[in-house]
Motif scaffolding. Structure first.
Motif, short mmCIF file in Angstrom:
data_model
loop_
_atom_site.label_atom_id
_atom_site.label_comp_id
_atom_site.label_asym_id
_atom_site.label_seq_id
_atom_site.Cartn_x
_atom_site.Cartn_y
_atom_site.Cartn_z
N CYS A 51 16.80 69.93 -28.92
CA CYS A 51 17.04 71.28 -28.30
C CYS A 51 15.78 72.49 -28.14
O CYS A 51 15.21 72.38 -29.56
CB CYS A 51 17.58 71.93 -28.82
N ILE A 52 15.49 73.26 -28.20
CA ILE A 52 14.49 74.23 -27.75
C ILE A 52 15.58 75.99 -27.76
O ILE A 52 15.69 75.87 -26.36
CB ILE A 52 13.35 74.43 -26.96
N SER A 53 15.09 76.36 -28.24
CA SER A 53 15.70 77.63 -27.96
C SER A 53 14.21 78.89 -27.05
O SER A 53 13.32 78.62 -27.74
CB SER A 53 15.78 78.17 -29.28
N SER A 54 14.93 79.26 -26.13
CA SER A 54 14.11 80.21 -25.29
C SER A 54 13.79 81.48 -25.88
O SER A 54 12.69 82.02 -25.73
CB SER A 54 14.78 80.63 -24.20
N SER A 55 14.82 82.12 -27.05
CA SER A 55 14.41 83.26 -27.48
C SER A 55 13.05 83.12 -28.27
O SER A 55 12.39 84.10 -28.67
CB SER A 55 15.74 83.21 -28.17
N ASP A 56 13.24 81.98 -29.36
CA ASP A 56 12.40 82.01 -30.59
C ASP A 56 11.35 80.69 -30.29
O ASP A 56 10.22 80.67 -30.95
CB ASP A 56 12.61 82.07 -31.78
N GLY A 57 11.66 79.48 -29.58
CA GLY A 57 10.92 78.77 -29.81
C GLY A 57 11.35 77.75 -31.13
O GLY A 57 10.58 76.19 -30.56
N THR B 294 18.92 82.12 -15.16
CA THR B 294 18.62 82.65 -15.62
C THR B 294 17.84 81.52 -16.93
O THR B 294 18.35 82.04 -17.83
CB THR B 294 18.77 83.65 -17.35
N PHE B 295 16.84 80.80 -16.36
CA PHE B 295 16.17 80.01 -18.08
C PHE B 295 16.12 80.55 -19.37
O PHE B 295 16.37 79.92 -20.37
CB PHE B 295 14.84 79.20 -17.10
N ASP B 296 15.24 81.81 -19.12
CA ASP B 296 15.18 82.43 -20.45
C ASP B 296 16.04 82.61 -21.77
O ASP B 296 15.74 83.30 -22.85
CB ASP B 296 14.12 83.40 -20.02
N ASP B 297 17.58 82.92 -21.08
CA ASP B 297 18.38 83.25 -21.46
C ASP B 297 18.66 82.25 -22.77
O ASP B 297 19.89 82.05 -22.93
CB ASP B 297 20.03 83.92 -21.27
N TYR B 298 18.87 80.82 -21.61
CA TYR B 298 20.08 79.83 -22.83
C TYR B 298 19.15 79.17 -23.09
O TYR B 298 17.34 79.01 -23.78
CB TYR B 298 20.15 78.65 -21.75
N ALA B 299 19.69 78.20 -23.99
CA ALA B 299 19.06 77.30 -25.46
C ALA B 299 18.59 75.64 -24.16
O ALA B 299 20.21 75.74 -23.34
CB ALA B 299 20.25 76.93 -26.48
N ILE B 300 17.95 75.26 -24.30
CA ILE B 300 17.94 73.86 -22.72
C ILE B 300 17.12 72.91 -24.30
O ILE B 300 16.57 72.22 -25.43
CB ILE B 300 16.70 74.15 -22.48
N GLY B 301 18.18 71.29 -24.20
CA GLY B 301 17.84 70.71 -24.47
C GLY B 301 18.02 69.45 -24.38
O GLY B 301 18.77 68.72 -22.65
N TRP B 302 18.22 67.83 -24.94
CA TRP B 302 18.86 66.65 -24.38
C TRP B 302 19.61 66.23 -25.19
O TRP B 302 19.35 65.88 -26.56
CB TRP B 302 17.16 65.99 -25.01
N PHE B 303 19.80 65.46 -24.26
CA PHE B 303 21.05 64.92 -24.98
C PHE B 303 21.21 63.14 -24.77
O PHE B 303 20.64 62.27 -23.27
CB PHE B 303 22.76 65.30 -24.84
N ARG B 304 21.64 61.75 -24.64
CA ARG B 304 21.54 60.68 -24.95
C ARG B 304 23.14 60.02 -24.86
O ARG B 304 23.44 60.74 -25.94
CB ARG B 304 20.64 59.82 -24.84
N GLN B 305 23.20 59.49 -24.26
CA GLN B 305 24.30 58.14 -24.25
C GLN B 305 24.17 56.75 -24.08
O GLN B 305 24.19 56.52 -22.93
CB GLN B 305 25.96 58.44 -22.74
N ALA B 306 23.92 56.04 -25.00
CA ALA B 306 24.31 54.68 -24.79
C ALA B 306 25.26 54.25 -24.15
O ALA B 306 26.57 54.49 -24.18
CB ALA B 306 23.93 54.20 -26.30
N PRO B 307 25.32 53.08 -23.79
CA PRO B 307 26.86 51.80 -23.08
C PRO B 307 27.46 52.02 -24.89
O PRO B 307 27.16 51.48 -25.81
CB PRO B 307 26.03 50.63 -22.82
N GLY B 308 29.20 52.71 -24.57
CA GLY B 308 29.43 52.46 -25.26
C GLY B 308 29.53 52.77 -26.62
O GLY B 308 30.31 53.25 -27.39
N LYS B 309 28.93 54.44 -26.66
CA LYS B 309 28.90 55.45 -27.87
C LYS B 309 28.70 56.52 -27.32
O LYS B 309 28.46 56.99 -25.95
CB LYS B 309 26.88 55.23 -28.00
#
Length: 124
Positions: free
Chosen positions: A50-56, A28-43
């Protein structure tokens, strides 16, 4: 089955733009916080936004503030990351993720679901 499928990565010159998308299913997409991570080589993998579904409410890492914009379309179970003024140091694999709270996700990497990642390469 839970799935987070990223798309939109690619090769771009410094100063350019890319828009990442993440299609979510199996929860249920609306029930979660959804976000982006990244990983560079060696890091280590780091939280980007991130965006919170509850309050935006949104969160941005200092390194991307003013350049990246996160958004979500709950009707489409989709998450987006508009990346402008890209720098070579933005080069990384970008992952979509879902969790309970943005603060926990971004600061403690408490994530329930991960996507497979999409490569973003910024050339000089």
């Amino acid at each position: 089955e839970v799935q987070l499928v990223e798309s939109g990565g690619g090769l771009v010159q410094a100063g350019g733009s890319l828009r990442l998308s993440c299609a979510a299913s199996g929860f249920t997409f609306d029930d979660y916080a959804i976000g982006w991570f990244r990983q560079a080589p060696g890091k280590e993998r780091e939280g980007v936004s991130c965006i919170s579904s509850s309050d935006g409410s949104t969160y941005y890492a200092d390194s991307v503030k003013g350049r990246f914009t996160i958004s979500a379309d709950n009707a489409k179970n989709s998450l987006y990351l508009q990346m402008n003024s890209l720098k070579t140091e933005d080069t990384a694999v970008y992952y979509c993720a879902a969790g309970s709270f943005c603060t926990d996700m971004m600061t403690r990497r408490i994530v329930h679901y991960w996507g497979q990642g999409t490569q973003v390469t910024v050339s000089s």
